[in-house]
Design an enzyme around this catalytic site. Structure first.
Site: not given
Ligand code: S3P
Length: 450
Positions: A32-33, A37, A105, A133, A178, A180, A326, A353
């Site tokens: 997913k990450s 990107r 997020g 969040r 983080s 993000q 996670d 989260k």
């Protein structure tokens, strides 16, 4: 799988009849990450970026929709390859509607960094969970770089209204580790004058930095700091997204926590900033092996083989948390079944989260017989639990839904998990993959609420 009853989007609850042992060889959807990107950097680059193995979950669909609203052309081929036609950030246009990140997020925070560089107005929002969040962690640095950012509670929560452009580089020290936050600042920094540097208390996942190298930019790392120079041109490239270790985690834990369990998960990303779960499962006594280890677009990829044993509880401290944040809900299942106690500390981020995962893990696994005490920044998990089937809820959190399904494999009787459509955010087809790996478990997907 027995009794699948409806199209995936309409599924509301899973019924699982345990116990069952996991075995075999499976593949999990794209990381997913890395998928987010690939889309975002593809949109910043010049030229056509070809992405294979992109996660088709709802979170990444939100990123695709937001980029299209900015005028970026994204074409999906029947074979699953996705092409992002990048023309550089200068080609983006002011969106004529709000950008909806849904539950994601990563979409909202990285997009905030992206549009902060543009001289137009954007409104970023998300679902009920995402609008609860914390956003100050990205709003403050973007303001320091010169963007105008407004949001509820002084910029604390989305919707965020951003008027960007004219950014200057910043040296920012983030109070939280983080990826993000770091990535949002770096994406803004690529559009700012001069150097932008982000320092974190501990290093978070480094997919942005690795992928920037694949796009021809040269981020500079110095300990837990990373810096980029504004105006660097990104050049389109071809990328293959590896399987998501955070999705593999459910199958790995299901195999590790039972003597006789065994699984191979093929083609999984094993970036060391993500592999805390593997280290912990080994320390707990499971056999963990990497085979066919290779590098793809700067990311290490391998087949993961895990064999189960009687596990023992271990302490999991703050230094490990960014590398397994996670995976804590899944890991909690293994800890509940292990001998002895597992104490997880330094994990206050779990409380912000998709849901408060400290409370959700303690209460929902508690309904199945686990003895878990929430602490301010983690969990105290008593081992040797005898799990029993129960009625539980994901609370709308994809990782909770799938962790509860793993717990059901160790429970006597039927477990009914409510609110499971959220699994599609990161792992479309999860119930089918689990059913294939655990043929002894009857899994029914139902469209009605339990
Ligand atoms: C992510 C970073 C992590 C992680 C999330 C994905 C990313 O969040 O929990 O699932 O892709 O950058 P934080 O940056 O809030 O730690």
């Amino acid at each position: 799988m027995s009794g699948a009853t409806a199209a995936e989007g309409a599924i509301r609850c899973w019924r699982l009849q345990g116990p069952a042992t996991v075995a075999g060889s499976v593949q999990v959807p794209g990381d997913k990450s890395i998928s987010h990107r690939a889309l975002l950097l593809g949109a910043m680059a010049r030229g056509a970026t070809e992405i294979r193995g992109l996660l088709q979950g709802e979170d990444c669909r939100a990123t695709v929709a937001a980029l299209r609203a900015l005028g970026v052309e994204i074409v999906e081929s029947p074979d699953g390859t996705v092409r992002v036609q990048g023309r550089g950030p200068e080609a983006w246009r002011e969106p004529d509607s709000s950008l909806d990140a849904g539950n994601s997020g990563t979409t909202l925070r990285l997009l905030a960094g992206l549009v902060a560089g543009r001289p137009f107005f954007s409104l970023l929002t998300g679902d009920d969970s995402l609008r609860r969040r914390p956003m100050r962690r990205v709003v403050d640095p973007l303001r320091a770089m010169g963007a105008t950012v407004l949001g509820r509670a002084e910029g604390g929560f989305a919707p965020l209204a951003i008027r960007g452009g004219g950014l200057r580089g910043v040296a920012w020290s983030s109070p939280v580790a983080s990826a993000q936050v770091k990535s949002a600042i770096l994406l803004a920094g690529l559009q700012a004058a001069g150097e932008t540097r982000v320092t974190e208390p501990l290093q978070s996942r480094d997919h942005t930095e690795r992928m920037l190298c694949a796009f021809g930019a040269a981020p500079r790392r110095d300990g837990t700091a990373v810096a980029v120079t504004g105006g660097a041109r990104l050049t389109a490239t071809a990328l293959a997204v590896p399987g998501d270790l955070s999705s593999a985690a459910f199958l790995l834990v299901a195999a590790a926590a039972r003597d006789g369990g065994a699984i191979r998960v093929r083609d999984v990303g094993v970036n060391p900033t993500r592999t805390g779960l593997l280290d912990v499962l080994e320390r707990m006594g499971a056999e963990v092996r990497r085979e066919r280890l290779r590098l793809e677009a700067g990311e290490p990829v391998a087949d993961l083989i895990v064999e189960g044993r009687r596990l023992r509880g271990v302490p999991i401290g703050a230094d490990l948390i960014p590398r397994l944040i996670d995976e804590v809900p899944a890991l909690a299942v293994a800890a509940a079944l292990a001998d002895g106690e597992t104490v997880i500390s330094g994990a206050g981020e779990l409380r912000v989260k998709e849901v408060d995962r400290v409370s959700a893990v303690a209460e929902e696994l508690g309904r199945m017989g686990a003895a878990i005490t929430p602490t301010r920044d983690g969990l105290r998990i008593q081992g040797n639990a005898t799990l029993r089937g129960a009625a539980v809820s994901s609370r709308g959190d994809h990782r909770m839904a799938m962790s509860l399904a793993v717990a059901a494999l160790f429970a006597d009787g039927e477990t009914v998990i409510r609110d499971v459509a959220c699994a599609n955010t990161s792992f479309p087809g999860f119930a089918r993959v689990l059913a294939d790996a655990a043929p002894g478990c009857v899994i029914r997907e139902e469209t009605a609420d339990a």
